[in-house]
Scaffold this motif. Structure first.
Motif, PDB file in Angstrom:
ATOM      1  N   PHE A 196       0.898  -1.105   0.099  1.00  0.00           N
ATOM      2  CA  PHE A 196       0.253  -0.058   0.043  1.00  0.00           C
ATOM      3  C   PHE A 196       0.919   1.361  -0.133  1.00  0.00           C
ATOM      4  O   PHE A 196       0.680   2.270  -0.889  1.00  0.00           O
ATOM      5  CB  PHE A 196      -0.977  -0.120   1.364  1.00  0.00           C
ATOM      6  CG  PHE A 196      -1.739   1.176   1.622  1.00  0.00           C
ATOM      7  CD1 PHE A 196      -2.629   1.806   0.489  1.00  0.00           C
ATOM      8  CD2 PHE A 196      -1.447   1.924   2.872  1.00  0.00           C
ATOM      9  CE1 PHE A 196      -3.350   2.931   0.951  1.00  0.00           C
ATOM     10  CE2 PHE A 196      -2.197   3.088   3.008  1.00  0.00           C
ATOM     11  CZ  PHE A 196      -2.872   3.437   1.962  1.00  0.00           C
ATOM     12  N   VAL A 208       1.188   3.992  -3.323  1.00  0.00           N
ATOM     13  CA  VAL A 208       0.620   5.545  -2.655  1.00  0.00           C
ATOM     14  C   VAL A 208       2.040   6.368  -2.935  1.00  0.00           C
ATOM     15  O   VAL A 208       1.789   7.389  -3.979  1.00  0.00           O
ATOM     16  CB  VAL A 208       0.194   5.620  -1.332  1.00  0.00           C
ATOM     17  CG1 VAL A 208       0.211   7.023  -0.945  1.00  0.00           C
ATOM     18  CG2 VAL A 208      -1.012   4.966  -1.450  1.00  0.00           C
ATOM     19  N   PHE A 227      -7.888  -4.809   5.485  1.00  0.00           N
ATOM     20  CA  PHE A 227      -6.877  -3.884   5.109  1.00  0.00           C
ATOM     21  C   PHE A 227      -6.786  -3.877   3.738  1.00  0.00           C
ATOM     22  O   PHE A 227      -6.778  -2.827   3.025  1.00  0.00           O
ATOM     23  CB  PHE A 227      -5.340  -4.360   5.950  1.00  0.00           C
ATOM     24  CG  PHE A 227      -4.544  -3.287   5.631  1.00  0.00           C
ATOM     25  CD1 PHE A 227      -4.301  -2.319   6.328  1.00  0.00           C
ATOM     26  CD2 PHE A 227      -3.444  -3.530   4.559  1.00  0.00           C
ATOM     27  CE1 PHE A 227      -3.515  -1.276   6.020  1.00  0.00           C
ATOM     28  CE2 PHE A 227      -2.477  -2.727   4.257  1.00  0.00           C
ATOM     29  CZ  PHE A 227      -2.306  -1.518   5.094  1.00  0.00           C
ATOM     30  N   ILE A 228      -6.810  -4.874   3.047  1.00  0.00           N
ATOM     31  CA  ILE A 228      -6.676  -4.970   1.561  1.00  0.00           C
ATOM     32  C   ILE A 228      -7.997  -4.431   0.974  1.00  0.00           C
ATOM     33  O   ILE A 228      -7.575  -3.514  -0.047  1.00  0.00           O
ATOM     34  CB  ILE A 228      -6.386  -6.537   1.066  1.00  0.00           C
ATOM     35  CG1 ILE A 228      -5.035  -6.885   1.295  1.00  0.00           C
ATOM     36  CG2 ILE A 228      -6.631  -6.695  -0.428  1.00  0.00           C
ATOM     37  CD1 ILE A 228      -4.017  -6.226   0.728  1.00  0.00           C
ATOM     38  N   THR A 239      -7.619  -0.641   1.451  1.00  0.00           N
ATOM     39  CA  THR A 239      -6.677   0.250   0.819  1.00  0.00           C
ATOM     40  C   THR A 239      -6.567   0.263  -0.730  1.00  0.00           C
ATOM     41  O   THR A 239      -6.143   1.131  -1.311  1.00  0.00           O
ATOM     42  CB  THR A 239      -5.269  -0.119   1.264  1.00  0.00           C
ATOM     43  OG1 THR A 239      -5.050  -1.634   1.273  1.00  0.00           O
ATOM     44  CG2 THR A 239      -4.848   0.227   2.743  1.00  0.00           C
ATOM     45  N   ILE A 294      -7.969   3.325  -2.549  1.00  0.00           N
ATOM     46  CA  ILE A 294      -7.091   4.449  -2.618  1.00  0.00           C
ATOM     47  C   ILE A 294      -5.930   4.467  -3.326  1.00  0.00           C
ATOM     48  O   ILE A 294      -5.729   5.352  -4.007  1.00  0.00           O
ATOM     49  CB  ILE A 294      -6.675   4.528  -1.061  1.00  0.00           C
ATOM     50  CG1 ILE A 294      -7.791   4.804   0.089  1.00  0.00           C
ATOM     51  CG2 ILE A 294      -5.894   6.023  -0.811  1.00  0.00           C
ATOM     52  CD1 ILE A 294      -7.409   4.596   1.447  1.00  0.00           C
ATOM     53  N   THR A 295      -5.250   3.263  -3.360  1.00  0.00           N
ATOM     54  CA  THR A 295      -4.048   3.256  -4.298  1.00  0.00           C
ATOM     55  C   THR A 295      -4.542   3.277  -5.741  1.00  0.00           C
ATOM     56  O   THR A 295      -4.001   3.959  -6.591  1.00  0.00           O
ATOM     57  CB  THR A 295      -3.385   1.955  -3.964  1.00  0.00           C
ATOM     58  OG1 THR A 295      -4.308   0.974  -4.159  1.00  0.00           O
ATOM     59  CG2 THR A 295      -2.827   1.760  -2.689  1.00  0.00           C
ATOM     60  N   LEU A 296      -5.597   2.682  -6.324  1.00  0.00           N
ATOM     61  CA  LEU A 296      -5.995   2.576  -7.608  1.00  0.00           C
ATOM     62  C   LEU A 296      -6.611   4.081  -8.021  1.00  0.00           C
ATOM     63  O   LEU A 296      -6.144   4.469  -9.017  1.00  0.00           O
ATOM     64  CB  LEU A 296      -6.890   1.667  -7.919  1.00  0.00           C
ATOM     65  CG  LEU A 296      -6.186   0.123  -7.729  1.00  0.00           C
ATOM     66  CD1 LEU A 296      -7.213  -1.004  -8.205  1.00  0.00           C
ATOM     67  CD2 LEU A 296      -4.829  -0.138  -8.558  1.00  0.00           C
TER      68      LEU A 296
END
Lengths: 93, 136
Positions: free
Chosen positions: A76, A80, B83-84, B87, B90-92
């Motif tokens: 993650f 980011v 968690f996966i 998150t 957000i990352t993509l």
């Protein structure tokens, strides 16, 4: 009996995740652009985490879940940071 | 903590195996999409298969197996699933916005213009060409 079923399923699962990792590595080497490589790296982090999860089930040891969680957190943060780098050209402004 | 997997009941082995194979198969399909889909914005959707039900299936399978083998609830794998799934959007989203920003700053006509500049006449929205231009 249950051990045979479990080891066959784990073999299939680990092989599938390993092939998925190879496909992600191919995309990361091929590109064509930087965002494709970052996306492939993110997918590869997830695949590595799932591989470790399957390995933890195979050994019957719960120690590997902490390692899988750490890989998830690192993936993650890495994605980011790389997305921010692609956008701004720097990480810490 | 280590458990003895040979003491696992057969129903738990079957249920856990189904979830493990389901999760790994969805991960493989997602990676196949990542390798095969034609443009970045379509490829962005493919690895979500691995992060939604791919990770969810494998976490559920390992929860079933460890709960049955240890004869008590073993639920800490669910942390990974939570968690996966939290998150990944957000990352993509950040990666997609970075890609849109890069394409816009290069004047790529296939990307729609930013809000507020739709009236500009020098921006031509063309049909996407069939092959991607080679850029680094």
């Amino acid at each position: 009996m249950s051990l045979v079923i479990l080891s066959a399923a784990l073999w299939a699962a680990q092989t599938a995740v390993a092939v998925a990792m190879c496909l992600c590595a191919w995309r990361m080497a091929r590109g064509p652009r930087a965002q494709d490589r970052v996306l492939a790296l993110d997918a590869m982090y997830v695949c590595a985490m799932l591989q470790l999860l399957a390995f933890g089930v195979r050994t019957g040891n719960t120690l590997y879940f902490e390692a899988a969680l750490v890989i998830g957190v690192l993936g993650f943060i890495a994605t980011v940071t790389l997305a921010k780098f692609l956008m701004r050209g720097e990480v810490i402004e | 903590m280590s458990v003895d997997l040979s003491a696992l009941p057969v129903w738990a082995a079957i249920a856990g195996s189904v979830f493990l194979v389901l999760g790994a198969g969805l991960t493989l399909i997602g990676a196949l999409g990542l390798a095969r889909l034609p443009s970045f914005y379509t490829r962005l959707h493919a690895p979500t298969l691995a992060t939604s039900w791919g990770a969810g299936g494998m976490v559920t399978g390992s929860m079933i197996i460890f709960t049955a083998a240890a004869a008590r609830p073993v639920l800490h794998e669910i942390l990974i699933g939570i968690f996966i799934t939290t998150t990944t959007p957000i990352t993509l989203m950040m990666l997609g916005r970075a890609a849109v920003y890069r394409d816009r700053s290069e004047g790529d006509a296939r990307v729609p213009p930013a809000l507020g500049v739709q009236e500009r006449e020098d921006v031509q929205l063309a049909m996407p060409p069939t092959s991607e231009p080679e850029k680094t």
